[in-house]
Structure formats: C-alpha cells, structure tokens
Design a protein around this motif. Structure first.
Motif, short mmCIF file in Angstrom:
data_model
loop_
_atom_site.label_atom_id
_atom_site.label_comp_id
_atom_site.label_asym_id
_atom_site.label_seq_id
_atom_site.Cartn_x
_atom_site.Cartn_y
_atom_site.Cartn_z
N GLU A 230 0.82 -1.21 0.00
CA GLU A 230 0.00 0.00 0.00
C GLU A 230 0.86 1.26 0.00
OE1 GLU A 230 -2.51 -0.53 3.38
OE2 GLU A 230 -3.84 -1.97 2.35
N ARG A 231 1.97 1.24 0.74
CA ARG A 231 2.86 2.41 0.76
C ARG A 231 3.52 2.62 -0.60
NH1 ARG A 231 2.77 6.88 3.05
NH2 ARG A 231 2.65 7.32 0.84
N GLU A 232 3.97 1.53 -1.21
CA GLU A 232 4.59 1.62 -2.54
C GLU A 232 3.57 2.12 -3.57
OE1 GLU A 232 8.28 0.00 -3.16
OE2 GLU A 232 7.81 1.34 -1.50
N ARG A 233 2.37 1.59 -3.51
CA ARG A 233 1.31 2.01 -4.44
C ARG A 233 1.01 3.49 -4.27
NH1 ARG A 233 -4.16 -0.05 -2.49
NH2 ARG A 233 -3.64 1.62 -1.01
N LEU B 3 3.80 5.65 -5.79
CA LEU B 3 3.74 5.68 -7.25
C LEU B 3 2.59 6.56 -7.74
CD1 LEU B 3 4.47 1.95 -8.11
CD2 LEU B 3 5.83 3.91 -8.82
N HIS B 4 1.45 6.43 -7.08
CA HIS B 4 0.30 7.25 -7.47
C HIS B 4 0.60 8.73 -7.28
CE1 HIS B 4 -3.88 8.44 -8.07
NE2 HIS B 4 -3.76 9.18 -6.98
N GLN B 5 1.21 9.06 -6.14
CA GLN B 5 1.54 10.46 -5.86
C GLN B 5 2.54 11.01 -6.87
OE1 GLN B 5 2.66 11.15 -1.77
NE2 GLN B 5 3.63 13.11 -2.24
N MET B 6 3.54 10.22 -7.21
CA MET B 6 4.53 10.68 -8.17
C MET B 6 3.92 10.95 -9.54
SD MET B 6 7.77 8.63 -9.82
CE MET B 6 6.64 7.61 -10.81
N LEU B 7 3.15 9.98 -10.04
CA LEU B 7 2.59 10.11 -11.38
C LEU B 7 1.53 11.21 -11.45
CD1 LEU B 7 2.34 6.31 -12.23
CD2 LEU B 7 3.95 7.97 -13.20
N VAL C 224 7.16 2.24 5.10
CA VAL C 224 6.43 1.99 6.34
C VAL C 224 7.33 2.10 7.57
CG1 VAL C 224 4.65 0.55 5.28
CG2 VAL C 224 6.77 -0.50 6.05
N SER C 225 8.64 2.17 7.37
CA SER C 225 9.53 2.28 8.52
C SER C 225 10.72 3.18 8.20
CB SER C 225 9.99 0.88 8.97
OG SER C 225 10.62 0.96 10.24
N TYR D 8 13.00 3.51 -2.96
CA TYR D 8 13.33 4.13 -4.25
C TYR D 8 12.56 3.50 -5.40
CZ TYR D 8 16.84 7.00 -2.08
OH TYR D 8 17.45 7.95 -1.30
N THR D 9 11.47 2.81 -5.08
CA THR D 9 10.61 2.26 -6.13
C THR D 9 10.12 3.32 -7.10
OG1 THR D 9 9.91 0.42 -4.71
CG2 THR D 9 8.48 0.98 -6.56
N PRO D 10 9.61 4.49 -6.62
CA PRO D 10 9.16 5.51 -7.57
C PRO D 10 10.28 6.02 -8.48
CG PRO D 10 8.30 5.96 -5.38
CD PRO D 10 9.33 4.88 -5.22
N VAL D 11 11.49 6.09 -7.95
CA VAL D 11 12.62 6.56 -8.75
C VAL D 11 12.89 5.61 -9.91
CG1 VAL D 11 15.05 7.22 -8.71
CG2 VAL D 11 13.62 7.62 -6.68
N MET D 12 12.94 4.31 -9.61
CA MET D 12 13.18 3.33 -10.66
C MET D 12 12.03 3.29 -11.66
SD MET D 12 16.13 2.19 -10.37
CE MET D 12 17.50 1.85 -9.28
N SER D 13 10.82 3.49 -11.17
CA SER D 13 9.68 3.53 -12.08
C SER D 13 9.76 4.73 -13.02
CB SER D 13 8.38 3.57 -11.28
OG SER D 13 7.25 3.59 -12.13
N LEU D 14 10.17 5.88 -12.47
CA LEU D 14 10.32 7.07 -13.30
C LEU D 14 11.43 6.89 -14.33
CD1 LEU D 14 9.58 9.99 -13.94
CD2 LEU D 14 11.16 10.72 -12.13
#
Length: 279
Positions: free
Chosen positions: A101-104, A107-111, A233-234, A239-245
């Motif tokens: 949920e945090r990762e999702r 990603l949503h916030q970034m996009l 969460v902790s 850096y998931t959003p960075v790699m997605s970008l």
C-alpha cells in the motif's frame, strides 16, 4: 539540517547530572526508537523521575516532549533513518500488505504530480541534446547509473558523473551548451548541491532535477523538476518511484526516436554476441 537530539546529548553529556546521564545514555542506545516512547516510559526505563526527563529536554533546548517528537519527525523527513512507530511494519502477511500500500501510494503520488507538457518537454530535450550528463551522489548514484545504462541504449552521448572516487570539476569543464543534465537530488544531499546547479546554469545547460518532495523548500533552481516520494512503512527510504520514473523516461525517449533507438539496440545486441558477454 539543525543539530539533532543525538548530537546535543553527546556534546553536553559530561555537563549532565548523573540521573540526566542515565536518560541520555538510554536515548543514545535506543535512538531510532525514541519517538515510540512517552516521557513517562523514558523515565521508567531509565530509572529516573519524569521531572528529570523534562529537565533534560529543557536543557537541550526543547520546551516539551511533544517538541522532541516533532524534532524526530523532522529528522525522518530530512532522510535520517529512524523508527518512529515500532508497530508500523506489522507482522505476518500484514507487513506485505502495508508495504504494498505504501509503494502504491508513492507511485500514485509521483505520477499524479507530473505535468504532461513538462514531461514531453523533457523527452524532446533528451532527444535533441548533443549530450546527456547524468549526475548522482550517495543514494542518487545507483539511480543515476541505472538511468545512464537505460538511456545509452536509446541514444549516444550519455555520460555519468562523477566517476567513482572523482570530483565534478573535471566533468563539468567540457560541458557544451545545449547539454541536458539529469541530476539526482534526494534528501540528505551532499554539500555543494546548489553550487552544482548554479554551475550547470552558467554553462547554459538544461537541467532535469529528480528528487524527493523536500526539494520544494531547498531553493534550488532547475529547468524541470520531477518529484519522487520516498516514504516507506519504517526507517529506510523506498526508491521504487525513482526506478519507475527511470523506466518511464527511457521508454518515452525510445518511442520518441523509435527508428534510431531500435537500430541502436540491435547494434548493442550484436556487440553482446560478438563479445560473448551474455548467456
């Protein structure tokens, strides 16, 4: 970043009373968990009175324990890896759901924050630039390394700076006007970050700054800016959003120059085969 609680304790430790030193020692030994405790719990775990805990924090410049908690939240916002909730990760299958949920949400916030016209302008600039210079320090370095590897499959003239163990001066001296510099600027940025952007601007370089939301208050200038939330969460940043970008940028550039990009990918694949580099 202002002097944090741990630094204040170490600097003043010898001037503290014996009971205050008990609290200070406990805090230093459990620094990442300090925001989890209440003032009463700190007193009990340290074997002192609550008044001693309050007196210590006032000596350190805090009016109340709530101010200490806010200080710790600020440290986390600035990138210090702190556990601010001992139960945040969860257990069993719950920890996977919370992480997802945090990762999702990141990603949503970034996009959702990316303006389509700005993104198109970035891709057009990456397509026409005589050279692309990708710059990353600290946690930005592996992201910069990956972005360079992706972009160089699509177009020539992609450089990474600084090289391992090197400084930036020699990298910037030959930068040509019209170059696009992609600078990774994540929280806890290295000293000289603003000077770097100023130097790029003076060299007539268009700059894409990729960083976290703390850039909004850092007063740095760039041609374009794309923000990636790093919250997890902790304690440790995600850096998931960075790699997605990075994936989005590389794919968009490939589609902007599809004929040349395909030909370059085929040429690189041929080199892999001749060198017998890949299984």
């Amino acid at each position: 970043m202002t002097q944090h609680l741990g630094e204040r304790l170490r600097l003043q430790f010898e001037q503290l009373t014996p009971n205050e030193q008990k609290v200070a020692g406990f805090i230093l030994d459990h620094f990442e968990d300090i925001a989890v405790y209440s003032a009463s719990e700190l007193a009990s775990l340290s074997g002192v009175s609550k008044a001693t805990v309050s007196r210590l924090f006032r000596r350190l410049g805090f009016e109340s324990f709530s101010e200490v908690r806010e200080h710790m939240r600020t440290l986390r916002y600035n990138g210090v890896p702190l556990v601010t909730d001992s139960g945040a990760l969860g257990s069993g299958l719950e920890r996977f759901q919370r992480h997802f949920e945090r990762e999702r949400d990141n990603l949503h916030q970034m996009l959702a924050a990316i303006d389509a016209e700005t993104f198109d302008a970035v891709i057009a600039a990456l397509d026409r630039a005589p050279e692309v210079l990708v710059i990353g320090y600290r946690n930005g370095y592996p992201a910069a390394l990956h972005l360079r590897q992706q972009l160089m499959q699509v177009r020539p003239g992609v450089r990474l700076a600084p090289q391992p163990g090197q400084s930036l001066g020699e990298e910037l001296i030959d930068v040509r006007p019209g170059t696009v510099a992609i600078v990774m600027g994540f929280r806890r940025r290295a000293h000289g970050f603003q000077a770097l952007l100023k130097e790029l601007g003076a060299a007539e370089v268009e700059t894409l700054l990729i960083g976290d939301p703390s850039l909004a208050v850092s007063h740095v200038s760039s041609t374009w800016r794309l923000e990636c939330p790093l919250d997890s969460v902790s304690a440790f940043d995600s850096y998931t959003p960075v790699m997605s970008l990075i994936n989005l940028l590389a794919n968009a550039l490939l589609h902007a120059r599809l004929k040349d990009g395909r030909a370059r990918i085929e040429t690189i694949s041929g080199a892999y085969d001749r060198l017998n580099e890949l299984d």
